[in-house]
Design an enzyme around this catalytic site. Structure first.
Site, PDB file in Angstrom:
ATOM      1  N   GLY A  61      -1.446   5.224  -3.663  1.00  0.00           N
ATOM      2  CA  GLY A  61      -0.083   5.200  -4.363  1.00  0.00           C
ATOM      3  C   GLY A  61      -0.018   4.020  -5.247  1.00  0.00           C
ATOM      4  O   GLY A  61       0.787   4.096  -6.299  1.00  0.00           O
ATOM      5  N   THR A  62      -0.832   3.042  -4.865  1.00  0.00           N
ATOM      6  CA  THR A  62      -0.775   1.740  -5.715  1.00  0.00           C
ATOM      7  C   THR A  62      -1.568   2.055  -6.895  1.00  0.00           C
ATOM      8  O   THR A  62      -1.355   1.404  -8.031  1.00  0.00           O
ATOM      9  CB  THR A  62      -1.384   0.264  -4.932  1.00  0.00           C
ATOM     10  OG1 THR A  62      -2.575   0.788  -4.304  1.00  0.00           O
ATOM     11  CG2 THR A  62      -0.331  -0.365  -4.042  1.00  0.00           C
TER      12      THR A  62
ATOM     13  N   ASP B 297     -10.712   6.089  -0.833  1.00  0.00           N
ATOM     14  CA  ASP B 297      -9.444   6.688  -0.287  1.00  0.00           C
ATOM     15  C   ASP B 297      -9.500   8.153  -0.300  1.00  0.00           C
ATOM     16  O   ASP B 297      -9.788   8.707  -1.379  1.00  0.00           O
ATOM     17  CB  ASP B 297      -8.360   6.044  -1.206  1.00  0.00           C
ATOM     18  CG  ASP B 297      -7.059   6.114  -0.496  1.00  0.00           C
ATOM     19  OD1 ASP B 297      -6.754   6.968   0.482  1.00  0.00           O
ATOM     20  OD2 ASP B 297      -6.240   4.902  -0.676  1.00  0.00           O
TER      21      ASP B 297
ATOM     22  N   SER C 289       0.753  -1.140   0.128  1.00  0.00           N
ATOM     23  CA  SER C 289       0.020  -0.051  -0.015  1.00  0.00           C
ATOM     24  C   SER C 289       0.917   1.249  -0.052  1.00  0.00           C
ATOM     25  O   SER C 289       1.708   1.235   0.761  1.00  0.00           O
ATOM     26  CB  SER C 289      -0.833  -0.039   1.310  1.00  0.00           C
ATOM     27  OG  SER C 289      -1.439   1.240   1.230  1.00  0.00           O
ATOM     28  N   GLY C 290       0.578   2.283  -0.777  1.00  0.00           N
ATOM     29  CA  GLY C 290       1.165   3.293  -1.157  1.00  0.00           C
ATOM     30  C   GLY C 290       1.139   4.194   0.408  1.00  0.00           C
ATOM     31  O   GLY C 290       2.160   4.894   0.700  1.00  0.00           O
ATOM     32  N   SER C 291      -0.035   4.604   0.540  1.00  0.00           N
ATOM     33  CA  SER C 291      -0.118   5.392   1.698  1.00  0.00           C
ATOM     34  C   SER C 291       0.314   4.872   2.947  1.00  0.00           C
ATOM     35  O   SER C 291       0.732   5.554   4.044  1.00  0.00           O
ATOM     36  CB  SER C 291      -1.625   5.779   1.761  1.00  0.00           C
ATOM     37  OG  SER C 291      -2.589   4.727   2.096  1.00  0.00           O
TER      38      SER C 291
END
Length: 343
Positions: free
Chosen positions: A257-258, A252, A90-92
């Site tokens: 980010g993904t 979100d 996960s980006g965040s």
């Protein structure tokens, strides 16, 4: 006070999306790899329910469990717990974890730049944190290799008809739609409707389309729906809205980010981005992630990109979650008034 468990949490958000971090009180789960530990957490569900369900959590919250790394190159490792999934990356959440590691001193901060290697369930990610005055001010993450899946695939949506979608992997799996073709405005006032439609599209994709990860055969579903806003191009690169519907039906708050990585993989596959190009993704609340294609690679035999995402994280507090031994709801509860059950 009495408690049969005490879990120590540092609360954080990355560009609006909550990604709390468990820093103590939980033993590492069994498993020889972070992926196996992820599987144990997902199947056991006790910790997930304890921190995500009411009265301690809610559908808006993600929680990350710090664990000792398995890979010799990693400085730290973590397992991501989202409302209804335990994903590869996960980006965040990677930005939240990086922020917490540095701002709390778990990993020593070096100004102006601290470099770290973090181990997610899906693999290693490389972090460059720009730091000043004891604060990690911006986190750059080289995400997992990302690749395009299906392009312009027909998908039947009940009540709407046939739409055309792309699929991609950006550290997690996406079905990607053009909101303009659906007459959808990506604005705050439409958040609930967007979230509900996104769940419907994701579920339809999982019924009608196949997702295949060449190196991770267990990951065979589409996790999210990305509403990919109209692209604008200027001297600095591309700019677009990035609004993602997360199961069971929330948006979100960050640009995801993904999703940024997945979209850059699609744009590269379509010839609309190349190595070195940048994209600014703008969330439903106006926060931003910066994306860049660092290079090309392969996942198995599938062409892929090396994506970088960057954004900011902020610590919002510290908590000690406890469980009274007489609490009749030790794993909490969910009600559909705040925990959606869209189909």
């Amino acid at each position: 006070m009495r408690s049969s468990k005490v879990i120590h949490v540092v609360s954080c958000h990355a560009e609006g999306e909550v990604g709390d971090v468990i820093v103590g009180g939980v033993a590492p789960p069994p498993g020889e790899t972070i992926w196996e530990q992820r599987n144990w957490i997902a199947q056991d569900e006790v910790l997930r329910n304890f921190v995500l369900n009411e009265p301690r959590g809610g559908v808006f919250r993600h929680v990350n469990l710090l664990v000792p790394p398995k890979h010799p190159d990693a400085d730290a490792a973590w397992i991501i717990m989202e409302p209804e999934d335990t994903p590869p990356m996960s980006g965040s959440n990677s930005i939240c974890v990086s922020t917490v590691l540095l701002d709390t001193g778990i990993v020593p901060m070096q100004e102006p730049v601290t470099e770290m290697v973090l181990e997610a369930p899906g693999g290693l990610v490389h972090v460059r944190a720009h730091c000043a005055n004891g604060k990690a001010q911006r986190i750059e993450v080289e995400n997992l290799p990302s690749f395009a899946g299906l392009l312009n695939a027909p998908l039947e949506i009940e009540g709407i008809g046939t739409i055309h979608v792309d699929t991609a992997f950006g550290g997690d799996s996406f079905v990607v739609v053009d909101p303009q073709t659906l007459g959808i405005a990506l604005v705050v006032d439409e958040a609930q409707a967007i979230a509900q439609l996104g769940v419907k599209i994701t579920n339809a994709a999982n019924e009608q389309l196949e997702f295949n990860h060449p190196l991770q055969p267990e990951w065979r579903h589409h996790s999210f729906c990305l509403f990919a806003g109209e692209l604008q191009r200027d001297a600095s690169g591309l700019r677009a809205k990035s609004v993602v519907s997360i199961q069971p039906g929330k948006l979100d708050r960050s640009p995801t980010g993904t999703a940024v990585s997945a979209r850059m993989a699609l744009l590269q596959a379509k010839g609309e981005m190349k190595v070195g190009d940048r994209m600014t993704a703008v969330s439903i609340i106006g926060s931003e992630f910066e994306g860049e294609i660092l290079g090309l690679t392969e996942v198995g035999t599938v062409p892929a990109i090396r994506p970088q995402i960057s954004g900011r994280g902020w610590i919002t507090g510290t908590h000690q979650h406890m469980l009274d031994p007489e609490d009749p709801w030790p794993e909490g509860y969910r009600l559909s008034d705040t925990w959606p059950r869209y189909k």
